[in-house]
Design an enzyme around this catalytic site. Structure first.
Site, PDB file in Angstrom:
ATOM      1  N   GLY A 154      29.717  49.443  32.902  1.00  0.00           N
ATOM      2  CA  GLY A 154      30.304  49.403  34.242  1.00  0.00           C
ATOM      3  C   GLY A 154      31.505  48.475  34.340  1.00  0.00           C
ATOM      4  N   CYS A 155      32.079  48.414  35.541  1.00  0.00           N
ATOM      5  CA  CYS A 155      33.179  47.490  35.826  1.00  0.00           C
ATOM      6  C   CYS A 155      32.586  46.106  36.088  1.00  0.00           C
ATOM      7  CB  CYS A 155      33.964  47.939  37.055  1.00  0.00           C
ATOM      8  SG  CYS A 155      34.670  49.596  36.864  1.00  0.00           S
ATOM      9  N   PRO A 156      33.177  45.005  35.612  1.00  0.00           N
ATOM     10  CA  PRO A 156      34.440  44.997  34.863  1.00  0.00           C
ATOM     11  C   PRO A 156      34.264  44.909  33.354  1.00  0.00           C
ATOM     12  CG  PRO A 156      33.933  42.757  35.504  1.00  0.00           C
ATOM     13  CD  PRO A 156      32.748  43.607  35.898  1.00  0.00           C
ATOM     14  N   MET A 157      33.007  45.042  32.840  1.00  0.00           N
ATOM     15  CA  MET A 157      32.841  44.844  31.395  1.00  0.00           C
ATOM     16  C   MET A 157      33.571  45.925  30.598  1.00  0.00           C
ATOM     17  SD  MET A 157      31.523  41.970  30.825  1.00  0.00           S
ATOM     18  CE  MET A 157      31.325  42.119  29.044  1.00  0.00           C
TER      19      MET A 157
END
Ligand SMILES: [Zn+2]
Lengths: 267, 80
Positions: B17-20
């Protein structure tokens, strides 16, 4: 190049996401060595933020033990830490925040005899001391060894700080020639609003992280002062002086000496 | 003659997912040379809406993005 673990990527994700820090800036932080002089009001937030940021090696020097009157502003120390050395108390908090980093402690006072040996191994120094003689000693030793540092001081509702890159930007003595005569100890009598210590120590931490990562412009050749009563911030331009007694063209100061000092425990 | 662009470095970021996903994209870029092509698989929704925009803002060039049968997106980016 460091291979970040999944855990490190998550821990440092908010740094890596910054274009001006990015992956290589975080690598630089993990490889950096920073010394904090004083584990008091300024050194406490600095210790916590540098540990949190993943500065690979953090040194901290202070000879004092934690007293109850410190707890109003020295946020690395808790009530349970009273009577234990400040460097030990600060180390526990730093390791608890980030077990990734190495911490070196020095339970002693900085003086002309030991300062060069202690600071020479570091990339950057944070001056979080509470007295003028030590501030001048830190300035002089950093100028001699060419080590960048952040000067900081607080009193009552006020703070001041500047960043010094020896040989390139104005040093502390360029503008403040010598310790004020008949110095009133900054400590017990004067008082200081607790959060002012956090404000100033946090600005010094930000300057440290900027210096290491190369992000932005440093607070060089200028003194930042603020008055928390009116919440006014001011930046005063301070240029390097040709006739500075230590970094000028004909320096009169050629060796480190201890000024007699009122040892006190504020900062 | 047709030219097919192929990725020199590839990362399947399905399920990230965001932000990874952006963090991992930046780590991949940090090991690449300027001009090299990174291929990503990004989930539909916020990932495909955000990652290409963020890398573009940082100066990289999004060469193509195309939706796959499972709904995820295949994206090619040239490193600045
Ligand atoms: Zn000077």
């Amino acid at each position: 190049m460091i291979d970040f673990t999944e855990e490190q990527l998550e821990r440092y994700s908010r740094h890596i996401l910054l274009d001006d820090v990015d992956v290589d800036g975080q690598e630089k932080l993990l490889q950096a060595k920073v010394l904090i002089v004083g584990a008091g009001g300024l050194g406490s937030p600095a210790a916590l933020y540098l540990a949190a940021a993943g500065v690979g090696t953090v040194g901290i020097i202070d000879n004092d033990v934690v007293e109850i009157s410190n707890l109003q502003r020295q946020i690395a120390h808790f009530s349970k830490d009273i009577n234990i050395p400040k460097v030990q108390s600060a180390t526990e908090k730093m390791s608890a925040i980030n077990p990734d980093i190495r911490i070196r402690t020095y339970r002693e006072y900085l003086c002309a005899d030991n300062i060069s040996e202690i600071i020479m191994d570091y990339d950057f120094i944070i001056d979080g001391t509470d007295n003028f003689p030590t501030k001048f000693l830190v300035n002089d030793a950093c100028v001699f060894l060419g080590i960048p540092f952040s000067h900081g001081g607080i009193l009552r509702f006020n703070g001041q700080t500047m960043t010094i890159i020896p040989g390139q930007t104005a040093c502390y003595r360029c503008s403040f020639r010598k310790p004020p005569p008949d110095e009133v100890p900054l400590c017990a009598q004067a008082g200081v609003l607790g959060a002012v210590a956090g404000m100033l120590g946090t600005i010094q931490s930000a300057e440290t992280l900027k210096y290491i990562t190369g992000a932005g412009d440093l607070l060089t050749n200028s003194l930042l002062t603020f008055d928390a009563k009116t919440m006014t911030f001011r930046k005063i331009r301070l240029d390097r002086h040709e006739n500075c007694p230590i970094c000028g063209s004909e320096p009169q100061i050629t060796e480190l000496v201890d000024a007699e000092q009122a040892v006190c425990g504020l900062a | 003659m047709t030219t097919t662009i192929t990725a020199e470095v590839f990362q399947d970021l399905r399920g990230v997912g965001c932000p990874m996903n952006l963090v991992k994209t930046k780590v991949a870029f940090s090991k690449m040379k300027s001009g090299q092509i990174l291929g990503l698989i990004l989930d539909n929704g916020p990932p495909i809406n955000n990652v290409p925009r963020s890398v573009t803002r940082e100066g990289h060039e999004v060469l193509s993005q195309e939706q796959l049968a499972d709904g995820a997106w295949s994206v090619l980016i040239r490193k600045a």
